[in-house]
Write a protein that holds these residues in place. Structure first.
Motif, PDB file in Angstrom:
ATOM      1  N   THR A 174      88.674 139.124  16.846  1.00  0.00           N
ATOM      2  CA  THR A 174      87.645 138.236  16.296  1.00  0.00           C
ATOM      3  C   THR A 174      87.456 137.015  17.183  1.00  0.00           C
ATOM      4  N   MET A 175      88.558 136.441  17.631  1.00  0.00           N
ATOM      5  CA  MET A 175      88.458 135.287  18.526  1.00  0.00           C
ATOM      6  C   MET A 175      87.798 135.656  19.848  1.00  0.00           C
ATOM      7  N   ASP A 230      92.687 139.426  14.292  1.00  0.00           N
ATOM      8  CA  ASP A 230      92.406 138.006  14.558  1.00  0.00           C
ATOM      9  C   ASP A 230      92.099 137.771  16.029  1.00  0.00           C
ATOM     10  N   ALA A 231      92.867 138.422  16.900  1.00  0.00           N
ATOM     11  CA  ALA A 231      92.657 138.258  18.336  1.00  0.00           C
ATOM     12  C   ALA A 231      91.295 138.812  18.754  1.00  0.00           C
ATOM     13  N   ARG A 246      96.813 130.646  20.303  1.00  0.00           N
ATOM     14  CA  ARG A 246      95.533 131.342  20.510  1.00  0.00           C
ATOM     15  C   ARG A 246      94.352 130.452  20.133  1.00  0.00           C
ATOM     16  N   ILE A 247      94.500 129.792  19.005  1.00  0.00           N
ATOM     17  CA  ILE A 247      93.411 128.889  18.577  1.00  0.00           C
ATOM     18  C   ILE A 247      93.246 127.762  19.585  1.00  0.00           C
ATOM     19  N   PHE A 248      94.360 127.238  20.093  1.00  0.00           N
ATOM     20  CA  PHE A 248      94.312 126.162  21.074  1.00  0.00           C
ATOM     21  C   PHE A 248      93.608 126.622  22.355  1.00  0.00           C
ATOM     22  N   PRO A 308     100.854 131.816  16.952  1.00  0.00           N
ATOM     23  CA  PRO A 308      99.443 131.999  16.562  1.00  0.00           C
ATOM     24  C   PRO A 308      98.584 130.774  16.860  1.00  0.00           C
ATOM     25  N   ALA A 309      99.185 129.601  16.733  1.00  0.00           N
ATOM     26  CA  ALA A 309      98.409 128.388  16.984  1.00  0.00           C
ATOM     27  C   ALA A 309      97.986 128.273  18.444  1.00  0.00           C
ATOM     28  N   PHE A 325      92.918 137.670  25.075  1.00  0.00           N
ATOM     29  CA  PHE A 325      92.802 138.188  23.713  1.00  0.00           C
ATOM     30  C   PHE A 325      92.758 139.714  23.634  1.00  0.00           C
ATOM     31  N   LEU A 334      91.466 129.141  22.663  1.00  0.00           N
ATOM     32  CA  LEU A 334      90.041 129.346  22.372  1.00  0.00           C
ATOM     33  C   LEU A 334      89.305 128.010  22.329  1.00  0.00           C
ATOM     34  N   PHE A 335      89.897 127.014  21.724  1.00  0.00           N
ATOM     35  CA  PHE A 335      89.274 125.696  21.649  1.00  0.00           C
ATOM     36  C   PHE A 335      89.067 125.103  23.044  1.00  0.00           C
TER      37      PHE A 335
END
Length: 514
Positions: free
Chosen positions: A202-203, A199-200, A152-154, A149-150, A192, A156-157
């Motif tokens: 939303t991102m 969550d995906a 995906r955030i990485f 999961p981390a 995504f 997106l960032f």
């Protein structure tokens, strides 16, 4: 002396009105700007096209090192999710794309502006920006195999950071912004959307909204850059106009100085050439007028001699007035100052012109204050001022009229002369005309004898040389009043007393001596 300006020279040569010249200049600028916009690929002036591409190149060159550092940091953090070899390959791909953009930018900046084909270079930069965006977006391909999961955030960032940098650095070429953001947007969608998790999704929505915001930001930066270029262009145009105006002013001043020098040289030459024969004309005509060597056979000869003598005297007076005015305007009139009683000079001038006043049945009234102190002035100039004003009053006053002379103190502690008549007067709009050299009012031309029109300008110049003021007040059918004022500094009583030698002895020494 009226200062000669470029506008006066232009008008003297038959030039157009300054407002018309300014309108034509603005029209020419508008036409040139419209022609440049039509030949431009962006709708702006061609000079702006080059400047925008140049700014793009400078921004890319300046951001090369920070982007390399950013890519290295991202590759290092990606090692937490993928193998180090994959992160290194991605870093090399990004570095290659950045290096290609730097080489393009350097090559563009080294070329001369007149040799640059802006449209071709814009296309090259757009392709380079698309290549660079694709290299950054490869991070998605590298991290696609991980399910953390981390990650995906990485991703997106990273992609949002890349989009922000692209929007800021490529804003001066809007199409390059789209070319750089399209690979990033495709990578976001591809990373995504396959997942059905909330969550995906939303991102993905956040990424899309951020892309729209960055596009809006890029347009704002582009508008700001264009506004800055337009402001600078207007400033440069203003500087160019100021330089042109300064050149015209310098040329006008040079021509004015040449004209003044030519006038002075002409007057200096002609004064001698005219006065020499005039003296002979006046002398011989006076001999014939007075019939010194016998009576004329024909009485008309005596009248002709009177006319010749009067005309010669008038011409000599005119020459003297022109020379006086020329010296005053050139600042070469030297004052021979001494203590002079103003009231006595006025009375002497009134006595000199009394015969002329009686011939016109005029009444001259005097109102002179007693015990006026002397003035520190040039007596010859003061006498000329009073004679000019008084003779004008007598000349313009009708038969049986009245002239009033006043002499006294001013409110500031100076002294003044006022000469008022009840003649035809002068319209207010014609006062500047009669104050100019050779100027004459319309009513004066109809009702008075001819004159040179130099009396009042000479009076004004002589009074100003003394630091005084000259005012002319007049109304039609009510008369005219000429007022001359001298400052308090010219009054002898206003001068500080000179300390004596005895007054400098200290009081202590006086007391000890006692």
């Amino acid at each position: 002396m009226t200062e000669l300006t470029a506008e006066m020279i232009q008008r003297g040569r038959g030039g157009a009105d300054p407002a018309e010249i300014a309108r034509r200049r603005r029209l020419a600028q508008d036409v040139r700007a419209a022609r440049e916009r039509l030949t431009s690929s962006t709708g702006l002036q061609r000079a702006f096209d080059y400047e925008l591409v140049r700014l793009f190149s400078q921004y890319r060159l300046g951001a090369f090192v920070p982007q390399i550092v950013l890519a290295a940091a991202i590759a290092a953090m990606a090692c937490a999710f993928i193998a180090a070899q994959a992160a290194a390959l991605w870093f090399l791909a990004v570095t290659g794309a950045l290096a290609a953009m730097v080489m393009l930018s350097r090559r563009f900046l080294t070329q001369a502006a007149e040799d640059v084909d802006v449209a071709v270079w814009r296309r090259r930069f757009v392709l380079g920006e698309m290549l660079q965006g694709s290299a950054w977006a490869l991070i998605v391909t590298v991290l696609l195999a991980t399910d953390q999961p981390a990650a995906r955030i990485f991703v997106l960032f990273v992609l949002l950071m890349v989009a922000a940098v692209t929007a800021m650095l490529s804003a001066t070429i809007p199409i390059a912004v789209y070319a750089g953001l399209v690979p990033v947007a495709v990578a976001l969608i591809g990373f995504f959307t396959p997942s059905r998790e909330i969550d995906a999704l939303t991102m993905a929505l956040m990424g899309a909204s951020a892309q729209l915001f960055f596009i809006f930001l890029a347009h704002r930066l582009y508008s700001s850059a264009v506004a800055t270029l337009e402001s600078r262009a207007e400033k440069d145009a203003l500087f160019a106009e100021l330089e042109e105006a300064k050149a015209n002013s310098d040329e006008a001043r040079r021509r004015a100085e040449e004209a003044s020098f030519a006038k002075s040289r002409f007057l200096a030459t002609m004064s001698h050439e005219l006065r020499t024969p005039l003296n002979a004309i006046l002398g011989f005509s006076e001999v014939m007028k007075n019939e010194i060597f016998g009576r004329h056979v024909a009485p008309a000869y005596k009248e002709y001699a009177d006319d010749i003598h009067a005309s010669g005297q008038h011409l000599l007076n005119l020459i003297n007035e022109i020379l006086d005015l020329s010296r005053i305007e050139a600042g070469r009139y030297e004052l021979q100052e001494e203590a002079v009683p103003l009231a006595q000079v006025v009375e002497e001038c009134q006595h000199m012109l009394a015969l002329r006043a009686r011939a016109r049945s005029l009444t001259i009234r005097e109102a002179i204050e007693d015990n006026l102190p002397r003035l520190w002035v040039d007596e010859r100039a003061l006498r000329q001022v009073v004679l000019n004003l008084l003779s004008n009053a007598i000349k313009f006053t009708p038969q049986g009229g009245e002239v009033t002379i006043k002499v006294g103190w001013t409110a500031a502690g100076g002294q003044y002369i006022s000469i008022r008549d009840n003649g035809p007067g002068i319209p207010e709009e014609e006062i500047p005309v009669v104050m100019a050299s050779f100027g004459r009012g319309s009513l004066a031309i109809k009702t008075a004898e001819q004159g040179s029109g130099l009396g009042l300008p000479i009076v004004k110049g002589l009074v100003e040389l003394h630091g005084g003021g000259f005012t002319l007040k007049s109304k039609p059918r009510e008369g005219t009043e000429a007022i001359v004022t001298f400052p308090p500094e010219r009054v002898m009583d206003a001068l500080a007393p000179v300390p004596s030698a005895q007054s400098t002895i200290p009081d202590e020494r006086r007391r000890s001596a006692a």
